[in-house]
Design an enzyme around this catalytic site. Sequence first.
Site, short mmCIF file in Angstrom:
data_model
loop_
_atom_site.label_atom_id
_atom_site.label_comp_id
_atom_site.label_asym_id
_atom_site.label_seq_id
_atom_site.Cartn_x
_atom_site.Cartn_y
_atom_site.Cartn_z
N ILE A 125 7.53 28.20 -1.29
CA ILE A 125 7.49 27.08 -0.35
C ILE A 125 8.25 27.40 0.94
CG2 ILE A 125 9.53 25.86 -1.20
CD1 ILE A 125 6.18 24.23 -0.21
N HIS A 126 9.12 28.38 0.92
CA HIS A 126 9.87 28.74 2.12
C HIS A 126 9.20 29.88 2.88
CE1 HIS A 126 12.92 26.86 -0.53
NE2 HIS A 126 13.10 26.17 0.57
N GLY A 127 7.94 30.16 2.57
CA GLY A 127 7.21 31.20 3.27
C GLY A 127 7.28 32.57 2.62
N GLU A 128 7.87 32.65 1.42
CA GLU A 128 7.96 33.93 0.74
C GLU A 128 6.56 34.43 0.38
OE1 GLU A 128 11.49 31.37 -0.51
OE2 GLU A 128 9.33 31.11 -0.41
#
Length: 160
Positions: free
Chosen positions: A45-48
Amino acid sequence: MTDTVKRVNDRARSFGVALSSCIPPAAGKVIFELPEGEIEFGIGIHGEPGRRRGALGPASEVVDVMVEAVISDLKPKRGGNLLVFVNGMGGTPLLELYLLYGEVDARLRKAGLNPTRNLVGSYITSLEMAGASLTVLELDDELTKLWDAPVHTPALRWRA
């Protein structure tokens, strides 16, 4: 309240896909490169970056992967009621999110599950990332009652 939160965690699963990376302001560059025509499966969800990449196919094929990942891990009981959340990652048009939801709903019903509650939109984003996440919560009476309670916030409002 702690018991309720634990129950939600036990009864929910999520899986995300991306068609592009986000650009964190502090870094000023994408977190990962994704060539055109490819999709990243299992993103954070944090762009990983995700678990794997594949060729981008039609929405029905993308949804097959998302639903299988969520349902095979959650193992909801046949006939169970579900809350289905299709979330945009920030750069996905609402029309595309509703297209995904329609495909998800059809798959779940075919599997003998009842998507009785839903939420579709960009609520938990990763800046401007193009993509979506699917979260499924297996409802019980108490969780349904809590979901149906009046809500009055800047982003969500119902029965308030």
